[in-house]
Design a protein around this motif. Sequence first.
Motif, mmCIF file in Angstrom:
data_model
loop_
_atom_site.group_PDB
_atom_site.id
_atom_site.type_symbol
_atom_site.label_atom_id
_atom_site.label_comp_id
_atom_site.label_asym_id
_atom_site.label_seq_id
_atom_site.Cartn_x
_atom_site.Cartn_y
_atom_site.Cartn_z
ATOM 1 N N ILE A 4 44.104 40.804 49.589
ATOM 2 C CA ILE A 4 43.908 40.322 48.229
ATOM 3 C C ILE A 4 42.429 40.042 48.009
ATOM 4 N N LEU A 5 41.854 40.574 46.943
ATOM 5 C CA LEU A 5 40.453 40.340 46.608
ATOM 6 C C LEU A 5 40.262 38.883 46.224
ATOM 7 N N ASN A 6 39.271 38.231 46.870
ATOM 8 C CA ASN A 6 39.075 36.799 46.661
ATOM 9 C C ASN A 6 37.589 36.464 46.812
ATOM 10 N N ILE A 7 37.230 35.225 46.523
ATOM 11 C CA ILE A 7 35.843 34.789 46.621
ATOM 12 C C ILE A 7 35.460 34.409 48.042
ATOM 13 N N GLY A 8 36.370 34.514 48.964
ATOM 14 C CA GLY A 8 36.114 34.221 50.363
ATOM 15 C C GLY A 8 37.304 34.628 51.198
ATOM 16 N N LEU A 23 58.153 44.507 56.407
ATOM 17 C CA LEU A 23 57.919 45.558 55.426
ATOM 18 C C LEU A 23 57.070 46.673 56.027
ATOM 19 N N ALA A 24 57.004 47.796 55.341
ATOM 20 C CA ALA A 24 56.187 48.923 55.807
ATOM 21 C C ALA A 24 54.743 48.727 55.359
ATOM 22 N N MET A 25 54.161 47.584 55.734
ATOM 23 C CA MET A 25 52.790 47.251 55.389
ATOM 24 C C MET A 25 52.341 46.108 56.296
ATOM 25 N N GLU A 26 51.032 45.893 56.360
ATOM 26 C CA GLU A 26 50.477 44.787 57.139
ATOM 27 C C GLU A 26 49.562 43.973 56.236
ATOM 28 N N TYR A 27 49.972 42.752 55.930
ATOM 29 C CA TYR A 27 49.114 41.891 55.111
ATOM 30 C C TYR A 27 48.040 41.287 56.006
ATOM 31 N N THR A 28 46.763 41.488 55.646
ATOM 32 C CA THR A 28 45.654 41.071 56.512
ATOM 33 C C THR A 28 44.899 39.860 55.989
ATOM 34 N N GLY A 29 45.250 39.352 54.791
ATOM 35 C CA GLY A 29 44.573 38.176 54.255
ATOM 36 C C GLY A 29 43.698 38.504 53.061
ATOM 37 N N PHE A 30 42.645 37.705 52.861
ATOM 38 C CA PHE A 30 41.738 37.892 51.739
ATOM 39 C C PHE A 30 40.584 38.824 52.134
ATOM 40 N N GLU A 33 41.563 30.895 54.033
ATOM 41 C CA GLU A 33 42.849 30.700 53.362
ATOM 42 C C GLU A 33 42.783 29.634 52.274
ATOM 43 N N LEU A 34 41.841 28.693 52.383
ATOM 44 C CA LEU A 34 41.747 27.610 51.402
ATOM 45 C C LEU A 34 41.029 28.022 50.122
ATOM 46 N N LYS A 35 40.413 29.195 50.105
ATOM 47 C CA LYS A 35 39.659 29.615 48.935
ATOM 48 C C LYS A 35 40.545 30.362 47.944
ATOM 49 N N GLY A 36 40.077 30.392 46.684
ATOM 50 C CA GLY A 36 40.813 31.111 45.655
ATOM 51 C C GLY A 36 41.665 30.212 44.796
ATOM 52 N N THR A 37 42.303 30.799 43.811
ATOM 53 C CA THR A 37 43.166 30.057 42.899
ATOM 54 C C THR A 37 44.524 29.783 43.547
ATOM 55 N N ASP A 38 45.309 28.952 42.903
ATOM 56 C CA ASP A 38 46.663 28.684 43.411
ATOM 57 C C ASP A 38 47.480 29.963 43.464
ATOM 58 N N GLU A 39 47.274 30.836 42.464
ATOM 59 C CA GLU A 39 48.010 32.103 42.434
ATOM 60 C C GLU A 39 47.675 32.957 43.662
ATOM 61 N N HIS A 40 46.389 32.998 44.028
ATOM 62 C CA HIS A 40 45.980 33.751 45.203
ATOM 63 C C HIS A 40 46.638 33.183 46.469
ATOM 64 N N LYS A 41 46.611 31.874 46.595
ATOM 65 C CA LYS A 41 47.135 31.226 47.802
ATOM 66 C C LYS A 41 48.637 31.416 47.937
#
Length: 349
Positions: free
Chosen positions: A181-185, A209-216, A188-196
């Motif tokens: 997810i594109l973020n300002i940092g 799932l057939a994907m790997e979530y890697t963070g911001f 994990e504590l950075k970004g809007t509530d929606e991002h978190k």
Amino acid sequence: MTAEPVLAIDVMGGDEGAPVTMKAAELARKRYPELKFLLFGDETVIGEHLSGLPKLAERSSVVHTDVEVKGTDRPSQVLRTARRSSMGLAVQAVKAGEAQAAVSAGNTGALMAMAKLGLKTMPGIDRPALAALLPTMGTDSVMLDLGANSECDDENLIQFALMGAAFARIVLGVDEPKVAILNIGEEELKGTDEHKEAAEALKIASPGLAMEYTGFVEGDKIGRGDVDVIVSDGFSGNVALKTAEGTARLVVELLRRAFRSNLFSIIGFFMSRRVLKQLRSHLDPNAHNGAVFLGLNGLVVKSHGGANIEGFANAIGVARDLITDDIAHRIREDLARFEERRAVPEAAQ
């Protein structure tokens, strides 16, 4: 997959219109002989081009209209003439099941409005997203949303991630795309509530799932190619895209000026031509052409307005690949699997 997929082509769309779209359709026909085409536009103009392209003529049907959407037209204006314009008729052909996808190089805002109004969103998808390929230091990356939604909540971002991963598996050929997810940092504590909240849900569910979530991921890391799918709201995504395109043009222009500055630079240019040609090819938007409105009950592919013949043919190729691999089915499967994973308590997972 349909044995002979039919593509609805907005012949009049784009900066050049028929001279580009018709030759691009012929190039796509050579690449993918199974394709058929519905050509929407002025039948006189289309006929003039088809007279010199007999094999394309055999695979095509022409639907006449002298109404075209101009680049300066507002979406609210073109919706009133949607049923009579070449762009609107192409979208309607997908809705009616006469074509499996529509391809246009016309006005982006108008195409977005027509597609959303005419096709509606898939069950389980709140908003469609505009996805496209970006060149990176590695392979290409998928980025979405690029302008369809200026504000997004956490559910929208989650849905974009799932749709983007399905798109990447088809277009990039990656079995388990890395998603960020594109973020300002990156913390994990950075970004809007929606991002978190979106990040937390994807972190918990992505192992199933057939994907790997890697963070911001931050904006300066987009071009590194460390991730396959970059998720964003439409406002930030569009700004990031335009910034990247502008930076690419800046680099090319600075190199051009540097190589013309003196005799030794000119000699250096001739010695570096092969490398510079590779760089220009890698950054050429025509090589990555074909943005897609994901999440609709039908496929709509948006080509760059200034795309050349190769570029528009590439956009047709994107449509063909998404039809072949049935992206709608993949998205539905991923949505259902995500909801199953989310329903299981975190401790059990």
